[in-house]
Structures are given as structure tokens and as C-alpha cells.
Scaffold this motif. Structure first.
Motif, mmCIF file in Angstrom:
data_model
loop_
_atom_site.group_PDB
_atom_site.id
_atom_site.type_symbol
_atom_site.label_atom_id
_atom_site.label_comp_id
_atom_site.label_asym_id
_atom_site.label_seq_id
_atom_site.Cartn_x
_atom_site.Cartn_y
_atom_site.Cartn_z
ATOM 1 N N UNK A 1 0.830 -1.210 0.000
ATOM 2 C CA UNK A 1 0.000 0.000 0.000
ATOM 3 C C UNK A 1 0.861 1.255 0.000
ATOM 4 N N UNK A 2 1.965 1.236 0.786
ATOM 5 C CA UNK A 2 2.856 2.399 0.823
ATOM 6 C C UNK A 2 3.501 2.627 -0.539
ATOM 7 N N UNK A 3 3.899 1.537 -1.205
ATOM 8 C CA UNK A 3 4.503 1.669 -2.532
ATOM 9 C C UNK A 3 3.489 2.226 -3.543
ATOM 10 N N UNK A 4 2.244 1.756 -3.444
ATOM 11 C CA UNK A 4 1.206 2.269 -4.341
ATOM 12 C C UNK A 4 0.964 3.761 -4.091
ATOM 13 N N UNK A 5 0.909 4.170 -2.816
ATOM 14 C CA UNK A 5 0.696 5.573 -2.488
ATOM 15 C C UNK A 5 1.847 6.433 -3.011
ATOM 16 N N UNK A 6 3.087 5.939 -2.839
ATOM 17 C CA UNK A 6 4.249 6.680 -3.335
ATOM 18 C C UNK A 6 4.200 6.854 -4.839
ATOM 19 N N UNK A 7 3.849 5.774 -5.528
ATOM 20 C CA UNK A 7 3.761 5.851 -6.984
ATOM 21 C C UNK A 7 2.653 6.812 -7.416
ATOM 22 N N UNK A 8 1.515 6.809 -6.712
ATOM 23 C CA UNK A 8 0.411 7.690 -7.041
ATOM 24 C C UNK A 8 0.789 9.163 -6.848
ATOM 25 N N UNK A 9 1.528 9.441 -5.750
ATOM 26 C CA UNK A 9 1.966 10.816 -5.512
ATOM 27 C C UNK A 9 2.954 11.281 -6.584
ATOM 28 N N UNK A 10 3.836 10.365 -7.024
ATOM 29 C CA UNK A 10 4.775 10.723 -8.086
ATOM 30 C C UNK A 10 4.031 11.020 -9.390
ATOM 31 N N UNK A 11 2.982 10.250 -9.665
ATOM 32 C CA UNK A 11 2.189 10.508 -10.870
ATOM 33 C C UNK A 11 1.555 11.890 -10.795
ATOM 34 N N UNK A 12 0.990 12.243 -9.638
ATOM 35 C CA UNK A 12 0.389 13.564 -9.463
ATOM 36 C C UNK A 12 1.424 14.674 -9.658
ATOM 37 N N UNK A 13 2.635 14.437 -9.138
ATOM 38 C CA UNK A 13 3.701 15.453 -9.231
ATOM 39 C C UNK A 13 4.088 15.673 -10.687
ATOM 40 N N UNK A 14 4.293 14.564 -11.431
ATOM 41 C CA UNK A 14 4.659 14.684 -12.843
ATOM 42 C C UNK A 14 3.537 15.355 -13.655
ATOM 43 N N UNK A 15 2.294 14.936 -13.399
ATOM 44 C CA UNK A 15 1.165 15.528 -14.123
ATOM 45 C C UNK A 15 1.036 17.015 -13.792
ATOM 46 N N UNK A 16 1.201 17.357 -12.509
ATOM 47 C CA UNK A 16 1.112 18.760 -12.099
ATOM 48 C C UNK A 16 2.181 19.606 -12.752
ATOM 49 N N UNK A 17 3.426 19.124 -12.765
ATOM 50 C CA UNK A 17 4.513 19.868 -13.404
ATOM 51 C C UNK A 17 4.223 20.081 -14.892
ATOM 52 N N UNK A 18 3.689 19.012 -15.508
ATOM 53 C CA UNK A 18 3.394 19.129 -16.939
ATOM 54 C C UNK A 18 2.258 20.134 -17.185
ATOM 55 N N UNK A 19 1.216 20.067 -16.339
ATOM 56 C CA UNK A 19 0.070 20.963 -16.525
ATOM 57 C C UNK A 19 0.432 22.421 -16.305
ATOM 58 N N UNK A 20 1.384 22.677 -15.388
ATOM 59 C CA UNK A 20 1.781 24.053 -15.095
ATOM 60 C C UNK A 20 2.856 24.566 -16.043
ATOM 61 N N UNK A 21 3.271 23.715 -16.952
ATOM 62 C CA UNK A 21 4.250 24.143 -17.941
ATOM 63 C C UNK A 21 5.673 24.152 -17.440
ATOM 64 N N UNK A 22 5.932 23.462 -16.355
ATOM 65 C CA UNK A 22 7.296 23.464 -15.810
ATOM 66 C C UNK A 22 8.049 22.185 -16.083
ATOM 67 N N UNK A 23 7.616 21.428 -17.075
ATOM 68 C CA UNK A 23 8.253 20.149 -17.370
ATOM 69 C C UNK A 23 9.498 20.384 -18.224
ATOM 70 N N UNK A 24 10.591 20.795 -17.564
ATOM 71 C CA UNK A 24 11.814 21.085 -18.305
ATOM 72 C C UNK A 24 12.878 20.014 -18.108
ATOM 73 N N UNK A 25 12.459 18.847 -17.570
ATOM 74 C CA UNK A 25 13.458 17.788 -17.342
ATOM 75 C C UNK A 25 13.806 17.090 -18.650
ATOM 76 N N UNK A 26 14.979 16.478 -18.703
ATOM 77 C CA UNK A 26 15.383 15.720 -19.894
ATOM 78 C C UNK A 26 14.542 14.454 -20.007
ATOM 79 N N UNK A 27 14.643 13.762 -21.118
ATOM 80 C CA UNK A 27 13.890 12.515 -21.281
ATOM 81 C C UNK A 27 14.081 11.602 -20.062
#
Length: 324
Positions: free
Chosen positions: A239-265
Motif C-alpha cells: 500500500x505504501x509503494x502504491x501511495x508513493x507511486x500515485x503521488x509521483x504521478x500527481x507530481x509529474x502531471x502537475x509539473x506538466x500541466x503548469x508548464x514546468x516540465x523542463x526535465x530531460x527525457x
């Protein structure tokens, strides 16, 4: 005189030709002191020794009718050998002691006093052991861990040197466990358990039959047989691993939505996440596999052990079928 309680002394043996006679004499000497109070049944359970152990036991049985011997058809393991012995003794109480006499036979008299006071299990609590300090610390840590995670009443540092009342023996006869952890079973089936601290001496003759690998196996049996904590731990980690993965997905989606996705591939990120998830799943599946394996063993019906030969038994050996 037949009103005296019969005490069965169980001695599990495997390649103990150097210790059989010593153990016999030591136990006999202890019970000679209380011959007017107790009768003795000295019960040897031979786990298919490959040296002269059974030959010596047969000699003892031939000259002493109080000596009982069973020899298993092959090596079924220490725990099964001990449980088979408990199922075949006739005493009002049974005392288990190792053949190498690292446990003092004189302490049996103290066990009997506490038994007379109403305790159905009396165990020897090891204060000191003549072994490496690292191994001693590992044992202490295991006993305390097992007590904390088990639903059964466990006593820290309690070994196999113990007295068990007939009422508990009858409950042991009903046990159907493919991988028995007898030490834990006795505690689980006890209604009034107590212990006596003592110092364990060094082994004088022969070699120990319990290398670290086998001790680790006993520890695994003790934990899995008497606790669901590892299974629950696997659930919480998942459950902890699933929660961690879900939070990372939210973080990546949020960065992309706000236009701050400047990381390399994200090859490195994906590789780390992929390898981490594989490792986590492998660990959790391994824990689940321990329990599934035991379920598989429980649904197969086989004898707990097979007795090849018995000497001086008043009745046929207990051959009740058990799941194994």
C-alpha cells in the motif's frame, strides 16, 4: 507404589553414540533420588541415526524395561521427531532434554515441584550459552521478536528443555501441522506456563546438529506458524509503494500541466521505477509464497513420521495420519 506419577523423559537423538550412555546414567541418577515419589519412562526418539546410536539404544532397552525407543524410517527433522515422541509417551507428564547434557538433568526436580503446584508447562530459560556472542544476540533478538508479533504466549529465551503436563500432551496429539514448531505449539496449548532460569553448559562430546542454516529454518517456522505479521507487513508495504507511486504521478502531471516540465527525457527515472517495482513485487510475492507453500502442505494428507522400529512400547506406536 503404582500410585506414583509416571514421568516420561523424552530424549531426541541423531548420531549421538558418544552421549547416549552418559545421558541414560545422568537421568537415572536424578530419578533415583525421588524413586519413592515418581516412576520413570526414559523415551528415546532416534531420527534415523547413521552411527551406532540405535545399537546402543537397543542395548539399553534390552537391560532396562523402563527404556522406550522408537526409530524413524528416515530423518524427518528435529521438530517432527520430538512431536512423534510426545504423541507416544505414557507419562502423567513429559520432560524433554537434549542427549548432549548441555541442559542440567538436576533441574528436572525443580520442574516437578512447579508441576505439582499446578503449572502445565515448565520451561528452562537460558541465561547464558556457551556459543559465539553474535549467535547469542541473534537468538535473543529472535525470541523477543517472536513474542511481540505472536498471538501465543511465548517466554523469552525458553528452549526445548521443558516439562509438559499430560493435558497439553493430549492437545498435541490433536495437532495437524505439516511444519510443526513444537516449542511454540507447547506454549500455545498451555493454560498455566512458567519458567526457571539456568545457565547452559558447553557440549562435551559430538557435534551440534544445528548449523546456522537450520537455525534460520527454525526461526522461519516459528514466525510463519505463529504470526500473520509478515503477511500484514507485505500488505502495508504494498500500500505504501502504491501511495508513493500515485503521488509521483500527481507530481509529474502537475509539473506538466503548469508548464514546468523542463526535465530531460526520463529514461533514468523510468528505469529506477521499473527496477524498484520489480524488486518490491518479488519481495512481497516471496512472503506470500511462504504462506501459500504451507497451505499446499496442509492440504496434502501424509503421516507426520513413519516409525521403523519400536522397543519396549506397551502399545502400538501412534500412527495417526497428519497433514505433512
Amino acid at each position: 507404589m503404582e500410585d506414583r506419577p509416571l514421568i516420561s523423559v523424552i530424549v531426541p537423538v541423531f548420531n549421538e553414540e558418544d552421549n547416549v550412555e552418559r545421558c541414560y546414567r545422568a537421568v537415572r541418577e536424578v530419578f533415583a533420588r525421588v524413586a519413592d515419589e515418581y516412576r520413570l519412562e526414559l523415551f528415546f526418539s532416534d531420527n534415523h541415526s547413521t552411527d551406532r546410536t540405535f545399537e546402543l539404544l537397543a542395548g539399553l532397552a534390552a537391560r532396562d524395561p523402563d527404556v522406550r525407543v522408537i526409530r524413524l524410517a528416515r530423518n524427518f527433522g528435529f521438530q517432527r521427531s520430538v512431536l512423534t515422541a510426545f504423541r507416544n509417551v505414557s507419562g502423567d507428564a513429559a520432560v524433554q532434554i537434549d542427549c548432549d547434557l548441555q541442559d542440567p538433568p538436576e533441574l528436572i526436580l525443580e520442574f516437578l515441584k512447579l508441576w505439582r503446584q499446578g503449572h502445565d508447562v515448565v520451561v528452562g530459560i537460558r541465561r547464558k550459552r556457551q556459543e559465539a556472542a553474535v549467535l547469542q544476540l541473534a537468538r535473543k533478538g529472535f525470541y523477543r521478536l517472536l513474542r511481540r508479533i505472536s498471538d501465543d504466549q511465548m517466554i523469552d529465551d525458553a528452549g526445548d528443555f521443558r516439562l509438559v503436563d499430560r493435558s497439553v500432551i493430549e492437545r498435541l496429539r490433536e495437532v495437524r501441522d505439516a511444519r510443526p514448531y513444537t516449542r511454540g505449539l507447547v506454549s500455545a496449548l498451555s493454560a498455566r506456563q512458567t519458567g526457571i532460569p539456568y545457565d547452559r553448559s558447553a557440549r562435551e562430546f559430538g557435534k551440534s546438529k544445528f548449523p546456522v542454516r537450520r537455525l534460520f529454518g527454525f526461526a522461519m517456522d516459528g514466525i510463519v506458524n505463529h504470526s500473520l505479521v509478515p503477511l500484514r507487513l507485505a500488505t502495508w508495504i504494498g500500500m505504501a509503494a502504491f501511495l508513493g507511486a500515485f503521488l509521483m504521478i500527481l507530481w509529474y502531471v502537475g509539473r506538466y500541466a503548469l508548464g514546468g516540465a523542463d526535465w530531460p527525457p526520463g529514461f533514468a527515472t523510468l528505469a529506477v521505477l521499473l527496477l524498484g517495482s520489480i524488486g518490491l513485487n518479488a519481495m512481497l510475492i516471496g512472503i506470500l509464497g511462504e504462506y501459500v507453500g504451507r497451505i499446499y502442505e496442509e492440504v496434502r494428507v501424509r503421516p507426520l513420521t513413519i516409525i521403523e522400529t519400536s522397543l519396549n512400547l506397551d502399545r502400538a506406536p501412534d500412527t495417526e495420519r497428519a497433514r505433512a
